[in-house]
Design a protein around this motif. Sequence first.
Motif, short mmCIF file in Angstrom:
data_model
loop_
_atom_site.label_atom_id
_atom_site.label_comp_id
_atom_site.label_asym_id
_atom_site.label_seq_id
_atom_site.Cartn_x
_atom_site.Cartn_y
_atom_site.Cartn_z
N UNK A 10 0.83 -1.21 0.00
CA UNK A 10 0.00 0.00 0.00
C UNK A 10 0.86 1.26 0.00
N UNK A 11 1.88 1.31 0.83
CA UNK A 11 2.75 2.48 0.88
C UNK A 11 3.42 2.70 -0.47
N UNK A 12 3.85 1.63 -1.13
CA UNK A 12 4.50 1.79 -2.43
C UNK A 12 3.52 2.31 -3.48
N UNK A 13 2.26 1.90 -3.42
CA UNK A 13 1.25 2.35 -4.38
C UNK A 13 0.83 3.80 -4.14
N UNK A 14 0.81 4.23 -2.90
CA UNK A 14 0.30 5.57 -2.56
C UNK A 14 1.35 6.66 -2.63
N UNK A 15 2.62 6.29 -2.76
CA UNK A 15 3.70 7.25 -2.72
C UNK A 15 3.61 8.38 -3.73
N UNK A 16 3.12 8.11 -4.91
CA UNK A 16 3.06 9.11 -5.96
C UNK A 16 1.87 10.05 -5.88
N UNK A 17 1.05 9.91 -4.87
CA UNK A 17 -0.18 10.70 -4.79
C UNK A 17 -0.24 11.59 -3.55
N UNK A 18 0.90 11.86 -2.96
CA UNK A 18 0.96 12.69 -1.74
C UNK A 18 0.06 12.14 -0.64
N UNK A 19 -0.18 10.84 -0.65
CA UNK A 19 -0.96 10.19 0.40
C UNK A 19 0.02 9.67 1.45
N UNK A 20 -0.30 9.87 2.70
CA UNK A 20 0.61 9.52 3.78
C UNK A 20 -0.12 8.66 4.81
N UNK A 21 0.38 7.45 5.02
CA UNK A 21 -0.21 6.60 6.04
C UNK A 21 0.25 7.13 7.40
N UNK A 22 -0.72 7.52 8.23
CA UNK A 22 -0.41 8.15 9.50
C UNK A 22 -0.43 7.19 10.67
N UNK A 23 -1.35 6.24 10.65
CA UNK A 23 -1.60 5.47 11.86
C UNK A 23 -2.27 4.15 11.52
N UNK A 24 -1.94 3.13 12.30
CA UNK A 24 -2.63 1.85 12.24
C UNK A 24 -3.20 1.60 13.63
N UNK A 25 -4.51 1.41 13.70
CA UNK A 25 -5.18 1.11 14.96
C UNK A 25 -5.91 -0.22 14.77
N UNK A 26 -5.36 -1.27 15.34
CA UNK A 26 -5.88 -2.63 15.16
C UNK A 26 -5.97 -2.93 13.67
N UNK A 27 -7.16 -3.08 13.12
CA UNK A 27 -7.32 -3.38 11.69
C UNK A 27 -7.64 -2.15 10.87
N UNK A 28 -7.55 -0.98 11.45
CA UNK A 28 -7.85 0.27 10.74
C UNK A 28 -6.57 0.97 10.35
N UNK A 29 -6.58 1.56 9.16
CA UNK A 29 -5.47 2.39 8.71
C UNK A 29 -5.97 3.81 8.54
N UNK A 30 -5.19 4.77 8.98
CA UNK A 30 -5.52 6.18 8.80
C UNK A 30 -4.52 6.73 7.79
#
Length: 74
Positions: A10-30
Amino acid sequence: VVSKLDLIELVSKLGGFDALMLLQVHDDLVVEVPVEVLAYVGVVSRLVMEGVVRLRVRLRVDVASGRTLADCKA
């Protein structure tokens, strides 16, 4: 269940779109995403998270958006 393979992909796919994974809470991703690419990031996230590993049981991924985490919870 969020696996490391899912997160790496997911991080590799989102890198080109200024999307930033901030947090993982159990099964949730922010993920912080510009409004202009929100729909695309939702589709890519679902495809990656549901398909990175083949399992006997199909995984189902829900995608929600909002200005705060509380806005995303139904």
